[in-house]
Scaffold this motif. Structure first.
Motif, PDB file in Angstrom:
ATOM      1  N   GLN A 175       0.814  -1.211   0.000  1.00  0.00           N
ATOM      2  CA  GLN A 175       0.000   0.000   0.000  1.00  0.00           C
ATOM      3  C   GLN A 175       0.850   1.265   0.000  1.00  0.00           C
ATOM      4  O   GLN A 175       0.381   2.338  -0.395  1.00  0.00           O
ATOM      5  CB  GLN A 175      -0.943  -0.003   1.209  1.00  0.00           C
ATOM      6  N   GLU A 176       2.110   1.154   0.456  1.00  0.00           N
ATOM      7  CA  GLU A 176       3.009   2.301   0.466  1.00  0.00           C
ATOM      8  C   GLU A 176       3.791   2.425  -0.836  1.00  0.00           C
ATOM      9  O   GLU A 176       4.594   3.338  -0.997  1.00  0.00           O
ATOM     10  CB  GLU A 176       3.987   2.192   1.645  1.00  0.00           C
ATOM     11  N   GLY A 177       3.575   1.487  -1.757  1.00  0.00           N
ATOM     12  CA  GLY A 177       4.285   1.524  -3.026  1.00  0.00           C
ATOM     13  C   GLY A 177       5.622   0.810  -3.018  1.00  0.00           C
ATOM     14  O   GLY A 177       6.352   0.845  -4.007  1.00  0.00           O
ATOM     15  N   LYS A 178       5.967   0.170  -1.900  1.00  0.00           N
ATOM     16  CA  LYS A 178       7.223  -0.577  -1.822  1.00  0.00           C
ATOM     17  C   LYS A 178       7.009  -1.951  -2.452  1.00  0.00           C
ATOM     18  O   LYS A 178       6.089  -2.683  -2.078  1.00  0.00           O
ATOM     19  CB  LYS A 178       7.674  -0.702  -0.364  1.00  0.00           C
ATOM     20  N   ALA A 179       7.868  -2.284  -3.393  1.00  0.00           N
ATOM     21  CA  ALA A 179       7.665  -3.486  -4.193  1.00  0.00           C
ATOM     22  C   ALA A 179       8.420  -4.688  -3.646  1.00  0.00           C
ATOM     23  O   ALA A 179       9.568  -4.574  -3.213  1.00  0.00           O
ATOM     24  CB  ALA A 179       8.095  -3.224  -5.632  1.00  0.00           C
ATOM     25  N   ASN A 180       7.746  -5.840  -3.702  1.00  0.00           N
ATOM     26  CA  ASN A 180       8.416  -7.079  -3.316  1.00  0.00           C
ATOM     27  C   ASN A 180       9.530  -7.399  -4.301  1.00  0.00           C
ATOM     28  O   ASN A 180      10.559  -7.947  -3.913  1.00  0.00           O
ATOM     29  CB  ASN A 180       7.401  -8.220  -3.270  1.00  0.00           C
ATOM     30  N   MET A 181       9.324  -7.044  -5.562  1.00  0.00           N
ATOM     31  CA  MET A 181      10.366  -7.185  -6.572  1.00  0.00           C
ATOM     32  C   MET A 181      10.333  -5.984  -7.504  1.00  0.00           C
ATOM     33  O   MET A 181       9.262  -5.499  -7.872  1.00  0.00           O
ATOM     34  CB  MET A 181      10.183  -8.458  -7.401  1.00  0.00           C
ATOM     35  N   ILE A 182      11.507  -5.513  -7.865  1.00  0.00           N
ATOM     36  CA  ILE A 182      11.680  -4.488  -8.894  1.00  0.00           C
ATOM     37  C   ILE A 182      12.615  -5.074  -9.947  1.00  0.00           C
ATOM     38  O   ILE A 182      13.701  -5.559  -9.615  1.00  0.00           O
ATOM     39  CB  ILE A 182      12.274  -3.196  -8.316  1.00  0.00           C
ATOM     40  N   ILE A 183      12.189  -5.040 -11.195  1.00  0.00           N
ATOM     41  CA  ILE A 183      12.963  -5.637 -12.282  1.00  0.00           C
ATOM     42  C   ILE A 183      13.424  -4.528 -13.218  1.00  0.00           C
ATOM     43  O   ILE A 183      12.623  -3.716 -13.687  1.00  0.00           O
ATOM     44  CB  ILE A 183      12.118  -6.673 -13.045  1.00  0.00           C
ATOM     45  N   ILE A 184      14.727  -4.502 -13.485  1.00  0.00           N
ATOM     46  CA  ILE A 184      15.338  -3.491 -14.346  1.00  0.00           C
ATOM     47  C   ILE A 184      16.231  -4.199 -15.360  1.00  0.00           C
ATOM     48  O   ILE A 184      17.031  -5.071 -14.984  1.00  0.00           O
ATOM     49  CB  ILE A 184      16.159  -2.486 -13.518  1.00  0.00           C
ATOM     50  N   ASP A 185      16.107  -3.822 -16.626  1.00  0.00           N
ATOM     51  CA  ASP A 185      16.929  -4.487 -17.648  1.00  0.00           C
ATOM     52  C   ASP A 185      18.024  -3.606 -18.231  1.00  0.00           C
ATOM     53  O   ASP A 185      18.786  -4.037 -19.084  1.00  0.00           O
ATOM     54  CB  ASP A 185      16.054  -5.063 -18.766  1.00  0.00           C
TER      55      ASP A 185
END
Length: 203
Positions: A179-189
């Motif tokens: 709900q705070e916008g913190k992601a369990n995973m962030i994927i960057i290529d």
């Protein structure tokens, strides 16, 4: 949203400017040779702010023994160039501090940054995987890095596997944000959006 791409809300999660009180034991701060150039008022000041941020936000999850600052000047130059490019194109260039767990050589990552070609598992699509939760990153390796990343315009959506890439109008993918916008995973290529900054040594 299931079956469609949905733009994700991007919220910057940065260490505070001034460390606040903490009941946790203070970590030991070490500046390595790779961190000789001052940033944000000087490496030690930055370390202390990050240490306070970690102690306040994650002391119940991880017990920190030492934080080692390891930014590489060449990689920082590429990161800053990417930041300027994003700014020129109207792409958000705010940073997040995110965790990455690995069993690979940290020396190689510090010197050359992450190598997408070395990655083998792409459960949620092709890219380098990070988390805003250290417990998630620790599932992937016992060595814990804290990295500065720019998520740009992120999205949420289905799809996984090597063939699933981040659409060109986005710069990252968010998986299971809270709900705070913190992601369990962030994927960057795009590795130029990534700057390995700290080694987190745990008790």
């Amino acid at each position: 949203a299931s079956g469609v791409l949905a733009a994700a809300t991007s919220s910057s999660v940065s260490p505070p400017a001034v460390p606040g009180p903490s009941n946790a034991a203070s970590p030991t701060f070490v500046v390595s040779a790779g961190g000789s150039n001052p940033i944000v008022g000087g490496p030690m000041g930055f370390l202390q702010r990050v240490g306070g941020w970690l102690s306040r936000g994650y002391s119940s999850v991880i017990k920190i023994k030492r934080i080692k600052y390891i930014e590489n000047e060449e990689l920082r130059g590429r990161f800053n160039s990417c930041k300027s490019y994003f700014l020129s194109r109207g792409i958000p260039n705010s940073e997040r501090l995110v965790f990455h767990g690995t069993n690979s050589s940290l020396d190689s990552i510090i010197k050359h940054n992450f190598k997408l070609s070395f990655c083998k598992r792409f459960a949620h699509g092709k890219g380098i995987y990070f988390s805003e939760f250290p417990s998630t990153s620790q599932l992937y390796g016992q060595k814990l890095l804290l990295c500065r990343v720019m998520v740009g315009n992120p999205y949420q959506g289905p799809g996984g596997g090597r063939e699933h890439t981040i659409p060109t109008q986005y710069q990252s993918k968010m998986v299971q944000p809270d709900q705070e916008g913190k992601a369990n995973m962030i994927i960057i290529d795009n590795v130029d959006q990534i700057l390995p900054a700290f080694i987190i040594e745990l008790i």
